[in-house]
Every structure is written in structure tokens, then in C-alpha cells.
Write a protein that holds these residues in place. Structure first.
Motif, PDB file in Angstrom:
ATOM      1  N   UNK A 113      32.621  42.244  43.638  1.00 14.44           N
ATOM      2  CA  UNK A 113      33.524  42.839  44.609  1.00 14.44           C
ATOM      3  C   UNK A 113      32.973  44.147  45.107  1.00 14.44           C
ATOM      4  N   UNK A 114      31.717  44.012  45.752  1.00  8.43           N
ATOM      5  CA  UNK A 114      31.153  45.422  46.304  1.00  8.43           C
ATOM      6  C   UNK A 114      30.227  45.983  45.306  1.00  8.43           C
ATOM      7  N   UNK A 115      29.668  45.478  44.300  1.00  3.18           N
ATOM      8  CA  UNK A 115      29.002  46.098  43.335  1.00  3.18           C
ATOM      9  C   UNK A 115      30.014  47.078  42.329  1.00  3.18           C
ATOM     10  N   UNK A 116      31.234  46.570  42.094  1.00  2.69           N
ATOM     11  CA  UNK A 116      32.040  47.313  41.363  1.00  2.69           C
ATOM     12  C   UNK A 116      31.736  47.292  39.875  1.00  2.69           C
ATOM     13  N   UNK A 117      30.623  46.469  39.083  1.00  2.00           N
ATOM     14  CA  UNK A 117      30.260  46.319  37.728  1.00  2.00           C
ATOM     15  C   UNK A 117      28.823  46.780  37.650  1.00  2.00           C
ATOM     16  N   UNK A 118      28.525  46.736  36.453  1.00  2.00           N
ATOM     17  CA  UNK A 118      27.093  47.228  36.169  1.00  2.00           C
ATOM     18  C   UNK A 118      25.911  46.053  36.104  1.00  2.00           C
ATOM     19  N   UNK A 119      26.602  44.825  35.814  1.00  2.00           N
ATOM     20  CA  UNK A 119      25.699  43.903  35.611  1.00  2.00           C
ATOM     21  C   UNK A 119      25.057  43.377  36.821  1.00  2.00           C
ATOM     22  N   UNK A 120      25.482  43.443  38.116  1.00  2.00           N
ATOM     23  CA  UNK A 120      25.033  43.030  39.284  1.00  2.00           C
ATOM     24  C   UNK A 120      24.742  44.221  40.284  1.00  2.00           C
ATOM     25  N   UNK A 121      24.927  45.357  40.099  1.00  2.00           N
ATOM     26  CA  UNK A 121      24.553  46.411  40.868  1.00  2.00           C
ATOM     27  C   UNK A 121      23.300  46.440  40.991  1.00  2.00           C
ATOM     28  N   UNK A 122      22.727  47.137  42.166  1.00  2.00           N
ATOM     29  CA  UNK A 122      21.384  47.404  42.371  1.00  2.00           C
ATOM     30  C   UNK A 122      20.750  48.651  41.704  1.00  2.00           C
ATOM     31  N   UNK A 123      19.822  48.924  41.247  1.00  2.00           N
ATOM     32  CA  UNK A 123      19.598  50.420  40.526  1.00  2.00           C
ATOM     33  C   UNK A 123      19.583  51.510  41.512  1.00  2.00           C
ATOM     34  N   UNK A 124      20.293  52.432  41.355  1.00  2.00           N
ATOM     35  CA  UNK A 124      20.539  53.434  42.280  1.00  2.00           C
ATOM     36  C   UNK A 124      21.488  54.618  41.681  1.00  2.00           C
ATOM     37  N   UNK A 125      21.937  55.573  42.524  1.00  2.00           N
ATOM     38  CA  UNK A 125      22.772  56.655  41.967  1.00  2.00           C
ATOM     39  C   UNK A 125      24.006  56.192  41.251  1.00  2.00           C
ATOM     40  N   UNK A 126      24.725  55.139  42.274  1.00  2.00           N
ATOM     41  CA  UNK A 126      25.869  54.364  41.626  1.00  2.00           C
ATOM     42  C   UNK A 126      25.611  53.665  40.425  1.00  2.00           C
ATOM     43  N   UNK A 127      24.914  52.917  40.317  1.00  2.00           N
ATOM     44  CA  UNK A 127      24.304  52.220  38.794  1.00  2.00           C
ATOM     45  C   UNK A 127      24.217  53.138  37.776  1.00  2.00           C
ATOM     46  N   UNK A 128      23.574  54.372  38.073  1.00  2.00           N
ATOM     47  CA  UNK A 128      23.092  55.240  36.888  1.00  2.00           C
ATOM     48  C   UNK A 128      24.694  55.999  36.569  1.00  2.00           C
ATOM     49  N   UNK A 129      25.409  56.289  37.453  1.00  2.00           N
ATOM     50  CA  UNK A 129      26.723  56.816  37.158  1.00  2.00           C
ATOM     51  C   UNK A 129      27.464  55.811  36.277  1.00  2.00           C
ATOM     52  N   UNK A 130      27.644  54.603  36.881  1.00  2.00           N
ATOM     53  CA  UNK A 130      28.277  53.487  35.976  1.00  2.00           C
ATOM     54  C   UNK A 130      27.834  53.388  34.420  1.00  2.00           C
ATOM     55  N   UNK A 131      26.535  53.296  34.456  1.00  2.00           N
ATOM     56  CA  UNK A 131      25.830  53.201  33.053  1.00  2.00           C
ATOM     57  C   UNK A 131      26.141  54.222  32.246  1.00  2.00           C
ATOM     58  N   UNK A 132      26.150  55.665  32.782  1.00  2.00           N
ATOM     59  CA  UNK A 132      26.588  56.863  31.952  1.00  2.00           C
ATOM     60  C   UNK A 132      27.987  56.547  31.601  1.00  2.00           C
ATOM     61  N   UNK A 133      29.023  56.232  32.351  1.00  2.00           N
ATOM     62  CA  UNK A 133      30.205  56.068  31.968  1.00  2.00           C
ATOM     63  C   UNK A 133      30.336  54.990  30.941  1.00  2.00           C
ATOM     64  N   UNK A 134      29.787  53.728  31.171  1.00  2.00           N
ATOM     65  CA  UNK A 134      29.808  52.526  30.178  1.00  2.00           C
ATOM     66  C   UNK A 134      29.355  53.149  28.728  1.00  2.00           C
ATOM     67  N   UNK A 135      28.373  53.727  28.812  1.00  2.00           N
ATOM     68  CA  UNK A 135      27.768  53.788  27.247  1.00  2.00           C
ATOM     69  C   UNK A 135      28.384  55.440  26.876  1.00  2.00           C
ATOM     70  N   UNK A 136      28.915  56.422  27.596  1.00  2.00           N
ATOM     71  CA  UNK A 136      29.581  57.542  27.013  1.00  2.00           C
ATOM     72  C   UNK A 136      30.930  57.292  26.761  1.00  2.00           C
ATOM     73  N   UNK A 137      31.518  56.570  27.338  1.00  2.00           N
ATOM     74  CA  UNK A 137      33.092  56.252  27.190  1.00  2.00           C
ATOM     75  C   UNK A 137      33.482  54.937  26.636  1.00  2.00           C
ATOM     76  N   UNK A 138      32.959  53.895  27.286  1.00  2.00           N
ATOM     77  CA  UNK A 138      33.588  52.530  26.547  1.00  2.00           C
ATOM     78  C   UNK A 138      32.578  52.092  25.252  1.00  2.00           C
TER      79      UNK A 138
END
Length: 187
Positions: free
Chosen positions: A111-136
Motif C-alpha cells: 500500500x505505497x511502502x507503508x510497511x518495513x518489509x517491502x520498503x526500499x532503503x531510505x529515510x522513510x525505511x530508517x524511520x519505520x525501522x526505528x519506530x518498530x524496534x524502539x516501540x513495538x
């Protein structure tokens, strides 16, 4: 009819080879590897030689190299067996080699790279990864859900005990396992 078809296929193949030669002259040279087939690359060789990692090591030994380029479809996969080259890949040029190819199917599936599994590496992916590991996936969240996990485990054990207590000696394990996995997924 068949000869016309074969003639057209051979002409298209020759045009494809000529265009590849012309377009690939601008690209830097790739490491050595097996000669790929058009469109599918080395997929047939990989499927024929199982397990694939042994085939890759065998190809490296045959070509006497520590780095190998295998084409899988349109993607070039680079296998490395030397620690120094691997460190260079992982440390110095990580941003270039770690990104996933940008494809329409990945964009539509996520759905427009709204998950971390399929998103290409970049600023958006880094922010999602940070939220995933720090929060969830944090230790605090794991401890917070511990009581809920124990409660679900108790519910499953209680269900099995009640099933056997009421004289139902045969339990359909596929249904029971599906139910227990669904309960674990909810937690």
C-alpha cells in the motif's frame, strides 16, 4: 508457420543481444559469474543444483574467485566468500547494496511502502525501522505483554483439559492447532 515463428524469435533474440551489448557498455563491469539466459538469468541452474549455496561455492571454486555475480531474473545477486570484501560491502557501500529493487508489485502489496518489509532503503525505511524496534519490539513491550501471553497459554491448556474431561478422546489436531495458533497470533 513454424519456420516463421522461429525466424521471428531468432531476430528478436539477436536484437535483444545487440541492445544489451550497446546499453551495458556504459555500466561498470560486474564480477564474474555463470552465463545467464535471457529474461530468467540463472534460475534454472539454481533449481537444478540444490542446495543453492553449495552450487554458488562450487561456481566460485571453478572460476577461482571470491566474488560471484549471479543474475536472477533482471536482478544481479552478488555472492561474496571473502571476509575483507564482505566488510567492504557491509560497511562502506551498505546504502548501495542493501536496498531492495523498486517494483510495482512491492509498491501495490505494501500500500505505497507503508510497511518495513517491502520498503526500499531510505529515510522513510530508517524511520519505520526505528519506530518498530524502539516501540513495538522493545523489551518493555515484551514484558508488558507477558501476562497476556500467559493468560492465552492458560486458556489453551484449559480448553484441552476440558475437551478430554468430557470424554472426547479423539481431538482433531488440525482444528486445535489452528485455533491455538490464532490465539497466539492475537497476542
Amino acid at each position: 508457420m513454424i519456420t516463421l515463428f522461429l525466424l521471428l524469435v531468432s531476430i528478436f533474440y539477436l536484437v535483444y543481444i545487440m541492445l544489451n551489448k550497446f546499453l551495458s557498455s556504459n555500466q561498470p563491469p560486474l564480477p564474474p559469474g555463470p552465463t545467464p539466459l535471457p529474461y530468467i538469468g540463472s534460475i534454472i541452474s539454481m533449481l537444478r543444483n540444490k542446495p543453492t549455496f553449495r552450487w554458488i561455492h562450487r561456481m566460485m571454486d571453478e572460476m577461482n574467485t571470491n566474488i560471484l555475480c549471479i543474475r536472477v531474473g533482471k536482478v544481479h545477486v552478488i555472492a561474496v566468500s571473502d571476509t575483507e570484501i564482505a566488510l567492504e560491502f557491509l560497511k562502506d557501500t551498505n546504502g548501495i547494496f542493501s536496498s531492495r529493487p523498486d517494483t510495482m508489485s512491492a509498491y501495490l502489496t505494501s500500500d505505497g511502502y507503508l510497511n518495513t518489509a517491502l520498503a526500499p532503503m531510505g529515510d522513510h525505511w530508517k524511520k519505520m525501522k526505528k519506530i518498530l524496534f524502539n516501540e513495538i519490539l522493545s523489551g518493555a513491550r515484551h514484558k508488558w505483554l507477558l501476562n497476556k501471553r500467559r493468560e492465552e497459554y492458560d486458556n489453551i491448556v484449559r480448553y484441552f483439559m476440558c475437551t478430554f474431561a468430557y470424554g472426547c478422546s479423539c481431538v482433531r489436531m488440525s482444528i486445535e492447532c489452528k485455533m491455538s495458533s490464532e490465539q497466539m497470533t492475537r497476542v
